[in-house]
Design an enzyme around this catalytic site. Structure first.
Site, short mmCIF file in Angstrom:
data_model
loop_
_atom_site.label_atom_id
_atom_site.label_comp_id
_atom_site.label_asym_id
_atom_site.label_seq_id
_atom_site.Cartn_x
_atom_site.Cartn_y
_atom_site.Cartn_z
CB CYS A 55 19.76 -1.53 23.83
SG CYS A 55 19.69 -3.32 24.02
NE ARG A 138 21.12 -5.60 28.58
CZ ARG A 138 20.49 -4.90 27.64
NH1 ARG A 138 21.17 -4.08 26.87
NH2 ARG A 138 19.19 -5.01 27.47
C1 BEZ Z 1 16.15 -3.85 26.17
O1 BEZ Z 1 15.30 -3.16 26.71
O2 BEZ Z 1 17.21 -3.39 25.78
C2 BEZ Z 1 15.90 -5.33 26.02
C3 BEZ Z 1 15.18 -5.97 27.01
C4 BEZ Z 1 14.93 -7.32 26.86
C5 BEZ Z 1 15.39 -7.99 25.75
C6 BEZ Z 1 16.14 -7.33 24.78
C7 BEZ Z 1 16.39 -5.99 24.93
#
Ligand code: BEZ
Length: 239
Positions: A55, A138
């Site tokens: 993110c 997402r």
């Molecule tokens: C992230 O790195 O943004 C992420 C990865 C797995 C689950 C939720 C967020």
């Protein structure tokens, strides 16, 4: 006795639907969606959680490209099911501490919605329990200046979005609208576009006989014409 599983049915918005309305608190104050964005394209996107690496890489990239999207009359609105103070702290950390791929001191100026209740996320089908029942996937909604959903893309938690593709989609949608054409596989500005199908046997015959000099046909139902990159960019980008 057989246990009855409660199943929550969530209607997913679809392409062509009016964007579901909501009022929300964001890092830029309250917004009324989509009415506050009337006249602009909007990319409404969700991310799973603040202070997570994928993110963070995406937010830095969105913020870095905000002006590029704005040039194409498109505003950005983000959402996660975290609270406002978490959002503020995360955006401050991004600006103050993170350098990613040469992008640093990045200020996220577009609104990030707080959605602890998941009301907005559920309205937009961003909670997909097979992936996670506590985090939004997402999602990317492209909403046109009339508030109509024009494209939806979903990615899972582990996969960061492709920003070239998001920008390509935005320009392709606007090109299709402005020139009344369709865009073929992998289209980019400057590539040939697809003209509407022949509406009569006469037009089909003329096209196949090469009478329309602007049009090239692979067969009667598959004809293209040229629109230069300059023409596309002139029609789509602000001066
Ligand atoms: C992230 O790195 O943004 C992420 C990865 C797995 C689950 C939720 C967020």
């Amino acid at each position: 006795m057989e246990e009855k599983q409660e199943q929550q049915v969530v209607a997913m918005p679809r392409i062509g639907d009016k964007a579901p309305e909501f009022k929300a608190e964001t890092t830029q104050g309250e917004i009324n969606f989509p009415s506050d964005y009337s006249g602009s394209w909007v990319i409404l996107f969700s991310h799973p959680a603040d202070f997570t690496p994928v993110c963070t890489s995406e937010f830095i990239t969105f913020a870095h490209m905000e002006e590029q999207f704005a040039q194409a009359n498109c505003k950005l609105v983000g959402l996660s099911v975290d609270g406002l103070y978490s959002h503020i702290a995360w955006l401050r950390t991004i600006k103050e501490k993170i350098e990613y791929k040469g992008m640093k001191d990045v200020e996220v100026k577009f609104p990030l919605i707080e959605d602890i209740t998941m009301d907005v996320a559920k309205k937009y089908g961003m909670i997909q329990p097979g992936e996670s029942s506590t985090k939004a996937v997402r999602a990317v909604f492209f909403i046109d200046p009339n508030g109509i959903i024009r494209t939806i893309i979903y990615y899972p938690l582990s996969l960061g979005r492709n920003f070239d593709e998001l920008y390509r989609v935005l320009i392709a949608l606007q090109t299709a609208d402005k020139f009344s054409v369709a865009t073929p596989a992998d289209w980019r500005p400057g590539d040939d576009v697809i003209v509407p199908p022949a509406g009569s046997c006469g037009v089909a015959k003329d096209r196949m006989e090469g009478k329309d000099k602007d049009v090239t046909c692979y067969d009667w139902f598959f004809c293209t014409k040229k629109i230069s990159k300059d023409e596309v960019l002139k029609a789509v980008l602000k001066k």
